[in-house]
Design an enzyme around this catalytic site. Structure first.
Site, PDB file in Angstrom:
ATOM      1  N   CYS A 131       0.836  -1.197   0.000  1.00  0.00           N
ATOM      2  CA  CYS A 131       0.000   0.000   0.000  1.00  0.00           C
ATOM      3  C   CYS A 131       0.878   1.256   0.000  1.00  0.00           C
ATOM      4  O   CYS A 131       1.359   1.679   1.051  1.00  0.00           O
ATOM      5  CB  CYS A 131      -0.934  -0.019   1.216  1.00  0.00           C
ATOM      6  SG  CYS A 131      -1.996   1.426   1.281  1.00  0.00           S
ATOM      7  N   CYS A 134      -0.438   4.125   2.075  1.00  0.00           N
ATOM      8  CA  CYS A 134      -0.324   3.935   3.531  1.00  0.00           C
ATOM      9  C   CYS A 134       1.120   4.183   3.984  1.00  0.00           C
ATOM     10  O   CYS A 134       1.353   4.788   5.016  1.00  0.00           O
ATOM     11  CB  CYS A 134      -0.693   2.506   3.949  1.00  0.00           C
ATOM     12  SG  CYS A 134      -2.191   1.865   3.218  1.00  0.00           S
ATOM     13  N   ASP A 135       2.088   3.655   3.239  1.00  0.00           N
ATOM     14  CA  ASP A 135       3.470   3.600   3.724  1.00  0.00           C
ATOM     15  C   ASP A 135       4.442   4.526   2.993  1.00  0.00           C
ATOM     16  O   ASP A 135       5.602   4.643   3.401  1.00  0.00           O
ATOM     17  CB  ASP A 135       4.005   2.152   3.597  1.00  0.00           C
ATOM     18  CG  ASP A 135       3.154   1.177   4.397  1.00  0.00           C
ATOM     19  OD1 ASP A 135       2.614   1.600   5.433  1.00  0.00           O
ATOM     20  OD2 ASP A 135       3.035   0.012   3.992  1.00  0.00           O
TER      21      ASP A 135
END
Ligand code: NAP
Length: 304
Positions: A131, A134-135
């Site tokens: 992701c 997300c990261d």
């Protein structure tokens, strides 16, 4: 007893909930993670009609949730453990309770596929990610590699290019599966380097990702690409593990329905990314949810 229980709170599930609640059905959505599902792991939606400048995907997911709740749908954050869908009264088992319903709509979406190469699982969360949104921020001014050639890989490469010093985009062919406009944007982005006709065969590193072993599938040449992070974007697999042995799934594990979103079990429907269909998008998931809800309503009315 609920009229309809919806498994999954992505755009399919939330739209099914909105339509069901507005039709006067007693309706519950069970979501294990967060509203929006896969949609909430992306940044801006540029192809959801009605938003000429794009729309923030997480914000839209939260508005979908609010709208369904305002219409009267109940939403709980609970994981479904098992399903018994065979009878007229269907049973949905969570860790806390067994819930009963007349109809069930499966909207459990899809999740990222793994590459299945050495080091991938061992270094997951320590440089291997599925992701980018997300990261990605963890890799500010660093070097990362994105693997894949679809819309997700292209979007991830563009997103990561904003933070990272260098982004390698590794794809096993020399043309992209993702849309032309995104591919063109990627090609124009200075800090993205395309590594085409190439597969990754191992993720290397002791406590964190340090490099990828890569193999050029045309020349046969093998090499090592030094990177701080690896973003795997090689497609998705359907969230149908609970439905195995209950519903007909195709070879890839997607639920087979007709145009009414009906499965072979009366009162059981499937909508969104877990369904066999030609195009998996937020808009098509939402549309599936509306149709499934309509079919559930007709089924309930026929039994009254
Ligand atoms: P996808 O379209 O299935 O693409 C997967 C990519 O990964 C393909 O390029 C494929 O290569 C490659 N791949 C698959 N297995 C591989 C392996 N083992 N090793 C190396 N490469 C591998 O998946 P996606 O990009 O996640 O997209 C999924 C769906 O969501 C699509 O319908 C897409 O349009 C949609 N989506 C839309 C948006 C948007 O509209 N904003 C954003 C994200 C996703 P080949 O091309 O050689 O098969």
């Amino acid at each position: 007893m609920y009229d309809v229980i919806i498994g999954g709170g992505g755009p399919a599930g939330l739209n099914a909930a909105l339509y069901s609640a507005r039709a006067g059905l007693r309706c519950l959505v069970l979501e294990e993670m967060f509203a929006g599902g896969q949609m909430s792991t992306t940044t801006t939606l540029e192809n959801y009609i009605g938003f000429p400048d794009g729309v923030d995907a997480v914000a839209l997911a939260m508005q979908m949730e609010e709208q369904a709740q305002k219409a009267g749908a109940e939403i709980r954050y609970e994981k479904i453990e098992s399903l018994d869908l065979s009878g007229a009264v269907k049973k949905v088992v969570t860790a806390k309770e067994t819930l009963l319903c007349k109809t069930f709509i499966a909207c459990m979406g899809a999740k990222p596929k793994q590459l299945g190469i050495p080091g991938e699982e061992e270094l997951r969360g320590r440089g291997v990610s599925y992701c980018a949104t997300c990261d990605g921020a963890l890799y500010k001014n660093k070097t990362v590699a994105v693997i894949g050639g679809g819309d997700t890989a292209l979007e991830d490469a563009l997103f990561l290019a904003r933070y990272c010093q260098k982004v390698y985009l590794i794809h096993r062919r020399d043309s992209f599966r993702g849309v032309h406009t995104l591919a063109e944007q990627v090609k124009k982005t200075e800090n993205v380097e395309l590594v085409l006709n190439t597969v990754a065969t191992a993720v290397n590193g002791d406590s964190r990702v340090e490099s990828l072993t890569i193999n050029n599938v045309v020349s046969g040449e093998t090499g090592e690409l030094v990177t701080d992070g690896v973003f795997v974007a090689v497609g998705t697999q359907p969230g149908t593990s609970l439905l195995q042995g209950i519903l007909v799934l195709n070879e890839q594990g997607y639920v087979v329905t007709n145009e009414e979103m009906e499965t072979e079990i009366p009162g059981v429907y499937a909508a969104g990314d877990l369904r066999k269909k030609p195009l998996r998008q937020v808009i098509t998931a939402a549309a599936d949810g509306a149709i499934a809800s309509y079919s559930a309503l007709r089924y309930i009315e026929a039994g009254r």
